[in-house]
Structure formats: C-alpha cells, structure tokens
Design an enzyme around this catalytic site. Structure first.
Site, PDB file in Angstrom:
ATOM      1  CG  ASN A  44      -0.570  -0.388   2.797  1.00  0.00           C
ATOM      2  OD1 ASN A  44       0.107  -0.817   2.537  1.00  0.00           O
ATOM      3  ND2 ASN A  44      -1.265   0.522   2.941  1.00  0.00           N
ATOM      4  CD  GLU A  46      -1.456   5.168   4.864  1.00  0.00           C
ATOM      5  OE1 GLU A  46      -1.630   4.462   5.305  1.00  0.00           O
ATOM      6  OE2 GLU A  46      -0.878   5.743   5.622  1.00  0.00           O
ATOM      7  CB  CYS A  55      -5.419  -1.116  -1.550  1.00  0.00           C
ATOM      8  SG  CYS A  55      -7.017   0.296  -0.473  1.00  0.00           S
ATOM      9  CD  GLU A  57      -5.253  -5.980  -1.209  1.00  0.00           C
ATOM     10  OE1 GLU A  57      -6.034  -6.807  -0.627  1.00  0.00           O
ATOM     11  OE2 GLU A  57      -5.003  -4.551  -0.945  1.00  0.00           O
ATOM     12  CB  CYS A  89     -11.468  -3.135   1.274  1.00  0.00           C
ATOM     13  SG  CYS A  89     -10.365  -1.535  -0.757  1.00  0.00           S
ATOM     14  CB  CYS A  92      -8.231  -4.505  -2.990  1.00  0.00           C
ATOM     15  SG  CYS A  92      -7.618  -3.188  -2.787  1.00  0.00           S
TER      16      CYS A  92
END
Length: 136
Positions: A44, A46, A55, A57, A89, A92
């Site tokens: 990930n 940010e 993310c 994935e 999530c 993803c």
C-alpha cells in the site's frame, strides 16, 4: 492454509514491510500468483490526500497489467503485520475481479493477519460481481 501457498503468503508479508503508510500506520502487502509460477507483489502507498492512496492489491494488479499479464491469475495473498485478520477491501475485490475476468478465474484469496490466516474464493467475497460482461 495449504502448504503450497506458504511462499506466496511470505512474499505478501515481505511486500508489507515496504509499505508507505505514514498516516494510518497500517501496512499491507499483496502477492499475485500466476499459472506460470510468476509472482507479482505490491504494497500500500498512502498520500496526504487520502483519496489518492493505493491499496496493496491495486498496486500489484497495476504492476501485473503494466507487465503485460492478462491471464493466468491463480491466487492472491494479502498480508498485514498490523491486523489480527485481513481480507481485501471492496475496491480491491473489484480490481482483482477485473484481472481474474480475463480467463473467468475464481481465484483463491488468502488473508494473512498476525493471528489468523483465512482462505476464500473471489466469488465468495464478491458475489454477482460487476465485470466487463456487464458493459454490453
């Protein structure tokens, strides 16, 4: 967890160590396994503008697609040292579905947290998925 996917989980755990998560401090790594044995990983990333964060994935899928991989996705492992349990999530799950749809694969999804490792099929995590076929 099946022993044949232990290395995939380890690669996802390794990817989590490279995560850029200064705001949430929630590191996640993902590793995609392809039928030819290749593994593409991501972590990930940010951003101070939270909506621009990526993310793990999504990073891994973008990497795979940019390398020309369109078929053969078999499994994905998602790991975090910062969670007891973990699964992709919703966003993803949709991103993984897009790559799996190239060969209509119902890929194995492995979630490896600190305390627990779980397995699902993508169709269980994203029933009645929206995909390329829905566009007409």
């Amino acid at each position: 967890m099946r022993e044949d996917y232990a290395d995939l989980v380890q690669q996802a755990r390794g990817a989590a160590e490279t995560a850029y998560a200064p705001y949430s401090r929630f590191r996640v790594g993902a590793a995609l396994l392809f039928a030819d044995g290749a593994v593409v990983s991501g972590a990930n990333v940010e951003n101070a503008s939270y909506g621009l964060s990526l993310c793990a994935e999504t990073v891994a899928v973008a990497k795979a697609l940019s390398e020309g991989r369109r078929c053969g996705l078999v499994a994905v492992a998602v790991a975090s040292p910062d969670a007891e349990t973990i699964s992709p999530c919703g966003r993803c799950r949709q991103v993984l579905n897009e790559l799996a749809a190239f060969d209509r694969a119902d890929l194995l999804v492995i979630g490896a947290g600190r305390a627990e490792t779980q397995e699902w099929r993508l169709s269980h995590l994203l029933p009645d998925a929206f995909g390329p076929d829905a566009l007409g």
